[in-house]
Each structure stands twice: as structure tokens, then as C-alpha cells.
Enzyme design. Structure first.
Site, PDB file in Angstrom:
ATOM      1  N   HIS A 105       3.362   6.900  -6.764  1.00 19.65           N
ATOM      2  CA  HIS A 105       2.637   8.108  -7.140  1.00 19.65           C
ATOM      3  C   HIS A 105       3.588   9.309  -7.130  1.00 19.65           C
ATOM      4  O   HIS A 105       3.460  10.224  -7.957  1.00 19.65           O
ATOM      5  CB  HIS A 105       1.474   8.326  -6.168  1.00 19.65           C
ATOM      6  CG  HIS A 105       0.326   9.084  -6.743  1.00 19.65           C
ATOM      7  ND1 HIS A 105      -0.834   9.311  -6.034  1.00 19.65           N
ATOM      8  CD2 HIS A 105       0.135   9.692  -7.936  1.00 19.65           C
ATOM      9  CE1 HIS A 105      -1.685   9.996  -6.775  1.00 19.65           C
ATOM     10  NE2 HIS A 105      -1.114  10.255  -7.934  1.00 19.65           N
ATOM     11  N   HIS A 154       0.832  -1.204   0.000  1.00 22.53           N
ATOM     12  CA  HIS A 154       0.000   0.000   0.000  1.00 22.53           C
ATOM     13  C   HIS A 154       0.867   1.255   0.000  1.00 22.53           C
ATOM     14  O   HIS A 154       0.693   2.151  -0.842  1.00 22.53           O
ATOM     15  CB  HIS A 154      -0.911  -0.002   1.229  1.00 22.53           C
ATOM     16  CG  HIS A 154      -1.715   1.254   1.408  1.00 22.53           C
ATOM     17  ND1 HIS A 154      -3.038   1.346   1.056  1.00 22.53           N
ATOM     18  CD2 HIS A 154      -1.381   2.486   1.905  1.00 22.53           C
ATOM     19  CE1 HIS A 154      -3.482   2.569   1.309  1.00 22.53           C
ATOM     20  NE2 HIS A 154      -2.496   3.279   1.833  1.00 22.53           N
ATOM     21  N   GLU A 155       1.787   1.336   0.945  1.00 19.24           N
ATOM     22  CA  GLU A 155       2.617   2.540   1.045  1.00 19.24           C
ATOM     23  C   GLU A 155       3.509   2.707  -0.174  1.00 19.24           C
ATOM     24  O   GLU A 155       3.799   3.829  -0.592  1.00 19.24           O
ATOM     25  CB  GLU A 155       3.447   2.509   2.335  1.00 19.24           C
ATOM     26  CG  GLU A 155       2.622   2.577   3.607  1.00 19.24           C
ATOM     27  CD  GLU A 155       1.708   3.794   3.660  1.00 19.24           C
ATOM     28  OE1 GLU A 155       2.070   4.846   3.071  1.00 19.24           O
ATOM     29  OE2 GLU A 155       0.631   3.700   4.264  1.00 19.24           O
ATOM     30  N   HIS A 196       1.806   4.643  -2.780  1.00 19.51           N
ATOM     31  CA  HIS A 196       1.998   6.086  -2.600  1.00 19.51           C
ATOM     32  C   HIS A 196       3.368   6.512  -3.137  1.00 19.51           C
ATOM     33  O   HIS A 196       3.500   7.561  -3.778  1.00 19.51           O
ATOM     34  CB  HIS A 196       1.916   6.453  -1.124  1.00 19.51           C
ATOM     35  CG  HIS A 196       0.540   6.459  -0.548  1.00 19.51           C
ATOM     36  ND1 HIS A 196      -0.496   7.172  -1.101  1.00 19.51           N
ATOM     37  CD2 HIS A 196       0.028   5.855   0.565  1.00 19.51           C
ATOM     38  CE1 HIS A 196      -1.593   7.014  -0.360  1.00 19.51           C
ATOM     39  NE2 HIS A 196      -1.297   6.216   0.650  1.00 19.51           N
TER      40      HIS A 196
END
Length: 701
Positions: A496, A489-490, A493
Site C-alpha cells: 500500500h 498481512h504486513e 500494508h
């Protein structure tokens, strides 16, 4: 995770070479760009005493730049006003980015004291920028004739966003109103800092001390040794079990000793509830009241209306509708799950909150022949990172990672990697900081130390932070399935940020609406248990044997297990957030705990066995972070996430073609276009909620 607001400090490019009444010296490494690759921070040279002087210089510079901007004789143009603002405040941006990065990851007492001093000063500085009538006049003049300026799409959006930011910051208020707004902003800055510092201190104080090793039955030897090491580091006899941010603590799933489970839970929910200086209840009431007053001052009925007007959701009604749609089936499923747990516990046990995780695992094993702890030997952290996360990034996007141990770090547990494109071109740096420590805030997050921008010629330096318990000595770091999921999940980020390909720094990477920013990261969770990825990383840390397919199948069969609980605890926190921030300015709340109870009851989600994921006094997301009136964002983003996962599965899954489409359509664009329009262009239609309901097992109710 949006860019710090100080980035909009005004600057005049044409005057950049004129001398300013500010002295810079080589003694303070924050006062010039880092000489290291990618302008990576020189952590080995930075000391706590550097920050306050550097902040002062940065604020002086940006005010001097503002004065130069508004005093020029030339009529406002896009270049001499908007682009000049984008080029400005470089020192302040650099200092603030490094400082707040360190406050979260290694927030020593010195840094916490500086934070308490500087936060209200930065709030006042922000007001000097946004409430400057001459600066707004230039922006407004351009905005009014924007259609005739011949701007490209990104530039036009930048002008529109600047105008919106000025208006939302109070640029159109009269002088008395602006004076009150300045007071409110300063008070809120101090209060949110106080909330976070109270929480960190109280969390450390409430760590549970155990003197009898037998009470730790159920924990692994590695976990017990880590608890002993923590106790030793604190000068305490026995074992110390530290608390993590959410209400339910991870040890509750394993500990056989029921009284200890109760002690841990009561310590968890006590955070911020004390008659002493660390009591967060009066802090909350002041924050809520001031936010509501500020919203009314700016023309909104509530703080939620103010926040959501600038989000993808658009209105509080839209958020309320989504949460109301999800709550009844989630609660119904949670009640069914509670009955099954009571059956497993037997009549002799009056099931309590602190029993749920323990009997959840018993039921999981009984009903699915699956013990979650049996997976941990196959999830060694370093392998999960390099052969799991990094492999996914290579298979999907063509990335390659190389360690850069020569770069300085702020803590010995931190590792730095350089990231390369498939053709060998350098992309950026990735910082990995996995372990919990007393100076680190709870939870998991990504931040950027350097933000990509073609205008400024910068490439990204991004970081992932987790709170994994570090084992004692040389014991392997074995992860739970949830921790593996969090790593992916991280890293979503991080991608991104790494893939950001924008011209203006305003639009960098994760600078998107709060209810959109979690979407790309949640999509990347799907790869954690994708067969091709698991085949690479899921190997026994001692034998190297792959995780047996039968265990994988049993794990996947539990994907909807306990989803009633998980959804309900999340929705309860989201509804609490909305309840606080949908209060009008004239509302009067005197009792935090009573307000909580009444809000949950009114929402139909007050279950004794399912507390909110965060109660108000330790709800750092909304009272110390950027999620005020925005905690719903995770489920709003999950609608997009589940819809995108369905697309990946239908189009071939882990492929370079799919990765390129995700990168070009979503990850590289940052905030350069409307988030909803961005998604619809990528997906070919609006998102559908069906995949989310199916994922969470909410379709049969």
C-alpha cells in the site's frame, strides 16, 4: 498508520529561499535530507542526542513558515496556501518519522526519555498550527469558493480535507475553548506516552522465569534454547519466557505443564495492573475522561462520535450494528467449542482460560488429524519471505527485490531490499525487521520512513516489523502458520505504501480512514496459503521436500476451526474499545476492572473462557496508538477483504491482470478519493457481508 499530524505545518514556497533565524550544521544528520538513495535514513550516523535539537529546529522552521504564510499580502490561492502547506515542515517531518520509527523498533531508555519530553511539545506545536486563526481564515476562504477554483479531483479533495482537519482540530472554537483544548491535547500526549512506556516496562518485568527445564516439556528444543538465551541476556538463571501483546500467549498451546500455563496467563493479564508506578488504570481513566471532554468541546457527544465522523463507518450506530450482528453467533460457536474442549480434557480437568490453547490443539489433532506444529519445519522464515512473499509480489504485480546490505541499519537483525518494477524501474526500499527484543514494542506493524509524493519528488521507503522469537545460535527460524499469515498481512500494508502514486503527500499510501487501512493488508493474507505460492516456499528446511498435499488439505479443513473463540475474543476487545469511547463527558468511572466486566456483560460477550484479545490495561492499540474507537476496523475491513477474496477466486486468482486491477483501483490511490467510493469503483458494487460470515462459520447460527 496515518501520516504524522505535523505534516500539515504551514510553509510558504515563495519564501523558502529567505534566510530563517535557524542554524543548521552537518554535525546533526537529521537537519538535512539524507544523501542516501531514496533519502533512506543514515541510521549509522544518527544518535539519541541528535533528536531534541532537531525537533526544536523543525518546530522553529514550521512556525517561521506559518508566519510567512499568514503575513503575506497576496490573497489566498490554492498554490500559495494549500500547496505551500504541503511543501512545509520538511525537517520536522523527517525528524518525527525517524524518531517514532525507532521508538517502536529499538526504543532504548534514552529514546523513551526523549519521547516523554517531546510528545507534549509536539502536541502544543500542532495546536499552534491548527489553532492559528489567520491560517484557518485563508483555508476557509478557499473552501467557501472551492467550486469556482477549477481544481482537479485530487486538489479539490485536498482543500476539503485541510478544511475538515482545521475544524476538527478546533479552529472554530473561541479563545477560552481553544485554551482548554491546548491543555487537553498536551495532557493526552503525555498520558498516551506514559501508557506505552508503562506497558513496555511491565511486560519486560513480568516475563516468566523457569528454573526447571522439565516444566518446559512440549516446547521445541529451539524454543527452549531461545528461552535460555533470553535468560542469559538478562543475567537470570534458567529460562525466560517473554510476553507478547495479546492476552493469550503462544506458549500455552504447547506447554504440557499446567501450572506453568497458569503462571504465564496470570502474568499476561497482570500487565498494567499494579499498585506501583506502572499501574495503567489511572492513566486509562484520565485518557478516557479527557478524550470525552475534548469531543464535547468540538461538538460531538462522545469521542467515538468524533472519531467515526471521519471514518468510513460514519457513525457509532453503524459500528454498534455490525458488532451486534456478529456477537451472538460468535458466542454461540465459542460455547460449542468450549464443550468440545471439556470433552477432550476429561472430567478430571476443570477447564480454565489458560487451558484453551492446549486442548484446542489436542482437539485439532483428534478431529482433523492435524498437528499445527508439524507445519513449522516447512516454514523457514527466509524462504517464506523470498520465495513466498516476494514471489507473490512478482506473480501478482511484477516486482523484483534485491538486497542492499551496504545501507546502514538500526539493528543487526534488519535487512533492506530495493524494489523494482517489472520493466526494471526502481520503485522504493523495503525494510524487514522480524525479531522480538526488549526495546521493541509488541505486535506487528508497517511504517514508512519516506512517503511517496510527486509534488516533493519522493519515492517510498517502507518497513515491516514482526515479533518472532529469535532462536539461539544458528538454528533455523521456523514459523507457525499464524506467523506466516502475519508476514503476508504486513506486506500488504507495505505494498500500500510502495504502490502509492499520489501528487500530494497528504494522500500518501496508507493515509486512508482507519477502518479502510486494514483492508488491503487483510486481502494479501489469502496468498499465504495459495497453492502456487505455497509450492514455492513451503519446503522442509532440512530436506527441501515440499509440504505434502495431504498436510495442506488437512490444514485447510481446519480454516473454520476455533473461529468462535477467535471472533469472540476480537469482538470483546472491539466492544470494550467502543464502551470506553462512547462514554459522554459527564460519565464517571472509578473502577477499570468493574467497567470492563459490566461492558462485556451488557454486550452479551462475557465468557469466562474467552477473555478479550486485549484487556484495557494493555490495550495499546486504543490507549497508546491510533485505534481509539477504531479497533472495530479489522472486522469492518474484513467485510471488504472477504468480498475481494471472493472476486479474486472468481476471476483467476494470482494473475498479473488481477494484480494490476488491485494496484490501480486500490493500492495506488492512497487517500485521493472517498474510501467507500474507491471500493465500489474497484468491485463494481458495494461490499456484501456474506463472504465474511461464511469465512468465519457464522452463517449456520
Amino acid at each position: 498508520m496515518r501520516r504524522l499530524i505535523v505534516l500539515v505545518a504551514a510553509a510558504l514556497t515563495a519564501c523558502a529561499q529567505q534566510p530563517l533565524p535557524i542554524m543548521k550544521t552537518d554535525a546533526n544528520p537529521l537537519l538535512q535530507p539524507s544523501p542516501l538513495p531514496y533519502e533512506y535514513p543514515p541510521f549509522d550516523r544518527i544518535r539519541a542526542e541528535h533528536f531534541l535539537p532537531a525537533f526544536e529546529v523543525g518546530m522553529q522552521e514550521s512556525l517561521a513558515e506559518l508566519d510567512a504564510l499568514v503575513s503575506q499580502d497576496a490573497e489566498p490561492t490554492f498554490e500559495n496556501t494549500i500547496v505551500a502547506m504541503e511543501r512545509g515542515a520538511q525537517t520536522l517531518q523527517r525528524v518525527a518519522t525517524i524518531f517514532y520509527g525507532l521508538v517502536g523498533t529499538h526504543g532504548t531508555d534514552e529514546l523513551q526519555a526523549i519521547n516523554k519530553t517531546i510528545s507534549p511539545k509536539l502536541a502544543a506545536h500542532q495546536d499552534k498550527l491548527y489553532l492559528n486563526a489567520a491560517a484557518f481564515a485563508r483555508v476557509d476562504a478557499l473552501y467557501q469558493k472551492r467550486a469556482s477554483l477549477g481544481l482537479d479531483a485530487e486538489s479539490l479533495r485536498l482543500l476539503e480535507r485541510y478544511h475538515t482537519d482545521f475544524v476538527r482540530a478546533g479552529a472554530q472554537l473561541d479563545e477560552p475553548q481553544q485554551a482548554r483544548l491546548r491543555e487537553i491535547n498536551a495532557e493526552l500526549s503525555a498520558l498516551t506516552t506514559q501508557f506505552q512506556q508503562n506497558l513496555l516496562k511491565h511486560t519486560n518485568e513480568l516475563a516468566v522465569v523457569v528454573t526447571d527445564r522439565e516444566e518446559l516439556a512440549g516446547l521445541s528444543d529451539t524454543e527452549i534454547e531461545a528461552a535460555a538465551a533470553t535468560a542469559k541476556s538478562r543475567g537470570v538463571e534458567g529460562y525466560v519466557l517473554t510476553l507478547q501483546l495479546p492476552t493469550l500467549q503462544p506458549q500455552l498451546a504447547d506447554l504440557d505443564h499446567r501450572p506453568l500455563r497458569e503462571r504465564i496467563h496470570r502474568a499476561s493479564v497482570q500487565r498494567g495492573l499494579t499498585d506501583g508506578a506502572l499501574d495503567n488504570r489511572p492513566v486509562i481513566l484520565q485518557i478516557v475522561s479527557l478524550r470525552a471532554e475534548r469531543a464535547r468541546l468540538l461538538g460531538y457527544d462522545t469521542h467515538a462520535d468524533y472519531v467515526l465522523a471521519n471514518a468510513t463507518a460514519g457513525t457509532a450506530d453503524a459500528v454498534n450494528t455490525l458488532l451486534a450482528k456478529l456477537a451472538p453467533p460468535a458466542v454461540a460457536n465459542a460455547r460449542k467449542e468450549a464443550e468440545r474442549l471439556r470433552q477432550a480434557a476429561g472430567e478430571a480437568v476443570d477447564l480454565k482460560v489458560w487451558d484453551w490453547p492446549y486442548y484446542r490443539e489436542i482437539v485439532r489433532q483428534a478431529d482433523y488429524d492435524f498437528d499445527q506444529n508439524a507445519l513449522k519445519p516447512y516454514f523457514e522464515m527466509e524462504r517464506v519471505l523470498t520465495e513466498g512473499v516476494f514471489y507473490m509480489a512478482k506473480a501478482l504485480y511484477g516486482l523484483r527485490f534485491e538486497r542492499r546490505d551496504h545501507l546502514p541499519v538500526y539493528h543487526p537483525d534488519v535487512t533492506v531490499y530495493e524494489v523494482f518494477e517489472e520493466d526494471g524501474d526502481a520503485l522504493g526500499l523495503f525494510i524487514f525487521d522480524p525479531f522480538a527484543r526488549e526495546t521493541k514494542r509488541g505486535g506487528a506493524w508497517m511504517n514508512s520512513y519516506v512517503q511517496q509524493s510527486r509534488l516533493l519528488g519522493k519515492r517510498p521507503v517502507v518497513a515491516n516489523h514482526l515479533n518472532i522469537t529469535k532462536p539461539a545460535g544458528d538454528e533455523p527460524v521456523l514459523l507457525t502458520p499464524g506467523e506466516v499469515n502475519t508476514m503476508f498481512h504486513e506486506f500488504g500494508h507495505a505494498l500500500h505504501g510502495l504502490f502509492s502514486n499520489v501528487h500530494y503527500p497528504y494522500f500518501y499510501g496508507t493515509s486512508v480512514p482507519r477502518d479502510f487501512v486494514e483492508y488491503p493488508s487483510q486481502v494479501h493474507e489469502m496468498w499465504a496459503f495459495w497453492p502456487e505460492v505455497m509450492a514455492r516456499y513451503a519446503r522442509h528446511h532440512e530436506t527441501g521436500e515440499p509440504l505434502p498435499q495431504a498436510m495442506i488439505d488437512r490444514y485447510k479443513s481446519t480454516e473454520q476451526f476455533n473461529q468462535g473463540y477467535a471472533t469472540t475474543e476480537y469482538l470483546a476487545a472491539s466492544l470494550l474499545d467502543q464502551a470506553w469511547h462512547q462514554l459522554p463527558a459527564d460519565a464517571s468511572v472509578e473502577d477499570v476492572e468493574r467497567f470492563e466486566a459490566e461492558a462485556l456483560e451488557q454486550a452479551g460477550i462475557a465468557l469466562e473462557l474467552v477473555p478479550p484479545r486485549y484487556r484495557s490495561t494493555y490495550f495499546a492499540h486504543v490507549f497508546a496508538g491510533g485505534y481509539a474507537a477504531g479497533y472495530y476496523s479489522y472486522v469492518w475491513s474484513e467485510v471488504l477483504d472477504a468480498d475481494t477474496v471472493a472476486w479474486f477466486k472468481a476471476t483467476g486468482g494470482l494473475s498479473r491482470e488481477n494484480g494490476d486491477r488491485m494496484r490501480q483501483g486500490i493500492l495506488s490511490k492512497g487517500g485521493t478519493m472517498d474510501a467507500q467510493a474507491m471500493y465500489e469503483a474497484f468491485r463494481g458494487r458495494a461490499a456484501e457481508i456474506g463472504p465474511l460470515l461464511e469465512r468465519r462459520g457464522l452463517t449456520a447460527n
